[in-house]
Motif scaffolding. Structure first.
Motif, PDB file in Angstrom:
ATOM      1  N   THR A   1      72.227 -15.140 -13.748  1.00 20.40           N
ATOM      2  CA  THR A   1      71.631 -14.559 -12.553  1.00 20.40           C
ATOM      3  C   THR A   1      71.650 -15.495 -11.351  1.00 20.40           C
ATOM      4  O   THR A   1      71.363 -15.082 -10.249  1.00 20.40           O
ATOM      5  CB  THR A   1      70.181 -14.156 -12.830  1.00 20.40           C
ATOM      6  OG1 THR A   1      69.501 -15.310 -13.336  1.00 20.40           O
ATOM      7  CG2 THR A   1      70.117 -13.054 -13.862  1.00 20.40           C
TER       8      THR A   1
ATOM      9  N   LEU B   1      67.740 -11.466 -17.956  1.00 18.15           N
ATOM     10  CA  LEU B   1      68.978 -12.085 -18.412  1.00 18.15           C
ATOM     11  C   LEU B   1      68.876 -13.596 -18.305  1.00 18.15           C
ATOM     12  O   LEU B   1      67.996 -14.130 -17.640  1.00 18.15           O
ATOM     13  CB  LEU B   1      70.142 -11.635 -17.529  1.00 18.15           C
ATOM     14  CG  LEU B   1      70.615 -10.181 -17.687  1.00 18.15           C
ATOM     15  CD1 LEU B   1      71.683  -9.913 -16.663  1.00 18.15           C
ATOM     16  CD2 LEU B   1      71.160  -9.956 -19.061  1.00 18.15           C
ATOM     17  N   SER B   2      69.820 -14.245 -18.946  1.00 19.46           N
ATOM     18  CA  SER B   2      69.830 -15.696 -18.885  1.00 19.46           C
ATOM     19  C   SER B   2      69.983 -16.169 -17.441  1.00 19.46           C
ATOM     20  O   SER B   2      70.758 -15.607 -16.679  1.00 19.46           O
ATOM     21  CB  SER B   2      71.004 -16.205 -19.713  1.00 19.46           C
ATOM     22  OG  SER B   2      71.375 -17.481 -19.299  1.00 19.46           O
ATOM     23  N   PRO B   3      69.231 -17.187 -17.048  1.00 19.79           N
ATOM     24  CA  PRO B   3      69.337 -17.676 -15.665  1.00 19.79           C
ATOM     25  C   PRO B   3      70.728 -18.170 -15.304  1.00 19.79           C
ATOM     26  O   PRO B   3      71.111 -18.174 -14.143  1.00 19.79           O
ATOM     27  CB  PRO B   3      68.302 -18.802 -15.590  1.00 19.79           C
ATOM     28  CG  PRO B   3      67.937 -19.102 -16.977  1.00 19.79           C
ATOM     29  CD  PRO B   3      68.183 -17.898 -17.787  1.00 19.79           C
ATOM     30  N   LEU B   4      71.508 -18.562 -16.300  1.00 20.55           N
ATOM     31  CA  LEU B   4      72.879 -19.001 -15.999  1.00 20.55           C
ATOM     32  C   LEU B   4      73.683 -17.879 -15.371  1.00 20.55           C
ATOM     33  O   LEU B   4      74.570 -18.104 -14.567  1.00 20.55           O
ATOM     34  CB  LEU B   4      73.576 -19.450 -17.284  1.00 20.55           C
ATOM     35  CG  LEU B   4      73.220 -20.834 -17.785  1.00 20.55           C
ATOM     36  CD1 LEU B   4      73.817 -21.053 -19.152  1.00 20.55           C
ATOM     37  CD2 LEU B   4      73.727 -21.887 -16.833  1.00 20.55           C
TER      38      LEU B   4
END
Lengths: 339, 180, 244
Positions: free
Chosen positions: A324, A319-322
């Motif tokens: 996680t 998933l997008s690091p934003l």
């Protein structure tokens, strides 16, 4: 006993659900065991409240006792308030002082009472290194409003304090000042982390979430083998992408871990970036001002939902690091700007 | 072998294999179970895949029918299916491919417009079926249809071939020409 | 392909062997033999169908696909044409098989009748009934067409009557309007207007003259009441001329 105290006690008792009545009253520790035994829990709440108030009158309950009851109630119903996280810091080079509970309490109370004549400050020390503070605010001319208190949960060994959201904005700087001085810190900063679940906030802030922690509202337990979906009972069903599924599972485990996630209700992203588009000549292309956009994700258990996105096939893994980084960065309010 | 071809293997006796392609395993699993519960004279095999190309190291039987499952609630599933279509040989589209769109019942959750899927099916000249796979009764009915289609595509029904069925299922109205 | 077909030929043979083993138990065996036979027949039909499909694929791949790169629209048009071709072939096939069936049926009928002769049989009864019904149908069709024609004639007459009445009414209307117009014209004609003006003028002049004479007589201070002739003149002068 004061009329206001009686009224407040009556309302507090009416708020308490019957199932929790005994536990809360015994935690309050104001009425004796025998008196508690005689209370008839099977009657209607109004009569029950009257009975308890009579008993309290006999014992001359004061404002402080009533405040304590409020604290006990809030401790049990902590999810009814929205908690903000504050981090305090000292100047570099200062010594770490030993924390003295009594000194802290008296200093805190003095500061508030010096600034505002009419405040009610109450303390309750929780065995687990936490002190619960309840503050009812008044003004120079009016009595404290007991129905809109602010709660502060402070962990003395740490620089963190959790403050419940308060509608009276004017009291906020005073509260911060009092905390800073009483705890001998120089600065207090609000983190972009907000939630109704105090334990989850604690777990995120103190990085305790990789051990299983107790949650008042127990959520769906993590299925260790979410691959259980693939254990088809029918041998005529054949799954082709087992490798891919395993990869997704592994990636999800790596990013989120195998433990239950702390419980947050929402994540908010405020974008202030310039609009980038491949299609030149579109409506939003070539604008000098940044695009303002607010994206809010909400869920009863946000992090578990994010964790289950990839295995359910709704999103790509990773998933997008934003999304996680929420527990790691201790934030769930983000402002994204162009670098 | 990155491209699926319909006739590159010999058929097994009395066996029909269907490949369900879609992103959401739960839906595919439920559909597969419903299909296997149908009474059918031939032996059924169901293969589930999230995307193509399929891993090539597995020995699998000849695939008679491919069903692409698109969830109208998620753009991701549509994109996934569009990418998979390039891994299917063109001779598959003579009646051995079918599109299944699910989730049309909850209009407010749909992020993919129905016309997009209709256009896609029209471009590939394949039948498009709408079914809410979450609802038990609709799923059972759809499973019956798919099993019947599968039997025809596998050649188990004398007198009807996949191409014949395709021309029977052809829509008489063309999709709306406006792009949405 | 040939080896594969042999392989498939072996499998049904193996099925037949299994069949042989089961024959030991007659009761259950009886049913399972039927099942086996059914299975074999089904497999045979399946294999035939699959063979047909493979053959058609081979024939199709022998056809040359056009090498030039066509635009998408052209491809779509071509596909539509090909699909329509398929439909045409299917429908003509259906029609032909229908015709064949009909021919087969009539051939079978004639054969049957030849065999049985003209004695009464169910078929001949049915056919006679059919012929009777046909005759009835034709007669009623004739009658209905006659009736329709009569109806049509009556309708025509009615239409004609309507039209003539309409024209008559139109004539009356035009006459009436003409009369009205003439009347208006007359009233508004210029001649009458000038005459009216002249009349007014004369009346005024005469009135003035009357007054002048009155004045003369009165001014002369004669006693006009005594003289009958003068009296008459004065009274006459009093008359208002506009009321004449």
């Amino acid at each position: 006993m004061d009329e206001n105290v009686a009224e407040f006690l009556r309302r507090s008792i009416l708020k308490i659900p019957l199932g929790e009545m005994k536990t809360i009253l015994s935690a309050w520790n104001f009425l004796s065991e025998d008196q508690l035994q005689t209370v008839n829990l099977r009657q209607r709440k109004e009569f029950l409240a009257q009975e308890i108030i009579l008993m309290c009158e006999e014992k001359c309950a004061s404002v402080d006792d009533m405040a304590l009851l409020d604290i006990v109630y809030t401790q049990v119903h902590r999810h009814q308030k929205l908690w903000n996280v504050f981090e305090m810091s000292k100047e570099p080079g200062e010594d770490v002082d030993l924390f003295d509970m009594k000194q802290f309490q008296s200093s805190f109370k003095k500061i508030l009472q010096r600034a505002l004549k009419n405040v009610t400050v109450s303390f309750k020390v929780d065995g687990k290194n936490a002190v619960w503070i309840r503050i009812a605010w008044g003004t120079q001319y009016s009595q404290p409003n007991q129905y809109k208190p602010t709660f502060v949960v402070y962990y003395p060994q740490t620089p963190y304090a959790f403050i419940s959201s308060c509608r009276l904005k004017s009291t906020v700087p005073l509260l911060h000042q009092a905390l800073k001085v009483a705890t001998k810190h120089h600065q207090i900063v609000q983190l972009d982390l907000r939630s109704r679940h105090l334990d989850s906030l604690k777990a995120i802030v103190f990085r305790e979430y990789d051990q299983t922690f107790e949650n008042h509202n127990s959520t769906v337990p993590l299925q260790e083998g979410s691959l259980g979906l693939n254990m088809s009972l029918d041998s005529n069903i054949i799954h082709e992408n087992m490798e891919e599924k395993e990869r997704i599972h592994r990636v999800t485990q790596d990013t989120f871990g195998a433990y239950p996630q702390p419980q947050l209700e929402f994540a908010q992203y405020k974008l202030e970036t310039k609009f980038k588009s491949d299609i030149s000549g579109g409506i939003l292309a070539d604008r000098k001002e940044p695009l303002r956009c607010l994206i809010k994700f909400s869920s009863p258990h946000l992090l578990e939902a994010l964790k289950s996105l990839a295995p359910a096939g709704i999103a790509d893994a990773p998933l997008s690091p934003l999304l996680t980084c929420i527990p790691k960065k201790k934030m769930n309010y983000f402002k994204i700007r162009d670098k | 072998m990155s491209v699926l071809r319909p006739m590159d293997k010999l058929p097994d006796l009395n066996r029909a294999t269907v490949l369900l392609v879609g992103t959401q395993d739960a839906l595919l699993q439920k559909l597969a179970e419903s299909m296997l519960q149908e009474q059918c004279a031939s032996e059924l095999r169901v293969h589930l895949a999230n995307s193509l190309p399929l891993p090539s190291n597995v020995n699998r039987p000849r695939i008679d029918l491919i069903v692409f499952v698109i969830n109208l609630h998620s753009q991701y599933s549509l994109r996934n299916v569009e990418e998979c279509l390039s891994h299917v040989d063109s001779s598959f589209f003579l009646g051995k491919v079918c599109f299944l769109a699910t989730g049309a019942g909850r209009e407010s959750h749909c992020s993919v417009h129905q016309n997009t899927v209709i256009k896609l099916a029209h471009t590939y000249r394949s039948p498009l079926l709408f079914c809410d796979l979450e609802v038990e009764s609709f799923r059972v009915t759809m499973a019956q249809r798919l099993v019947r289609m599968l039997q025809i595509c596998a050649g188990h029904v004398p007198g009807i071939s996949a191409v014949n069925l395709l021309s029977l299922l052809r829509r008489s109205d063309s999709p709306p020409s406006k792009e949405l | 392909m040939a080896s594969a077909m042999e392989q498939q030929g072996e499998k049904p043979a193996a099925g037949a062997e299994d069949c042989g083993e089961v024959r030991d138990e007659p009761q259950a065996a009886g049913e399972s033999i039927e099942d086996r036979i059914r299975l074999l027949l089904r497999l045979r039909a399946q294999t035939k169908q699959q063979l047909l499909e493979y053959k058609s694929m081979i024939d199709a791949s022998e056809e040359k696909t056009p090498e030039q790169i066509m635009q998408e629209k052209q491809i779509e048009v071509k596909i539509e044409d090909l699909e329509n071709e398929i439909e045409d072939v299917k429908s003509s096939f259906e029609v032909k098989s229908l015709a064949l069936n009909r021919m087969k049926l009539s051939a079978a009928l004639t054969n049957n009748i030849e065999k049985m002769g003209t004695e009464s049989s169910v078929l001949t009864d049915d056919m006679k009934h059919i012929i009777k019904l046909h005759k009835l149908i034709m007669k009623s069709q004739e009658e209905s067409s006659e009736l329709e024609e009569k109806l049509l004639g009556i309708r025509k007459k009615r239409l004609q009557l309507k039209q003539t009445s309409r024209s008559k009414l139109l004539e009356i209307q035009t006459e009436k309007s003409k009369q009205k117009k003439d009347l208006d014209n007359m009233e508004n004609s210029e001649v009458i207007k000038t005459m009216q003006k002249k009349l007014q003028m004369e009346i005024k002049i005469t009135t003035v003259i009357q007054h002048v004479f009155q004045g003369l007589i009165l001014g002369s201070k004669t006693n006009w009441a005594e003289d009958s002739a003068l009296r008459e003149i004065v009274l006459q002068l009093e008359k208002d001329l506009t009321t004449i």
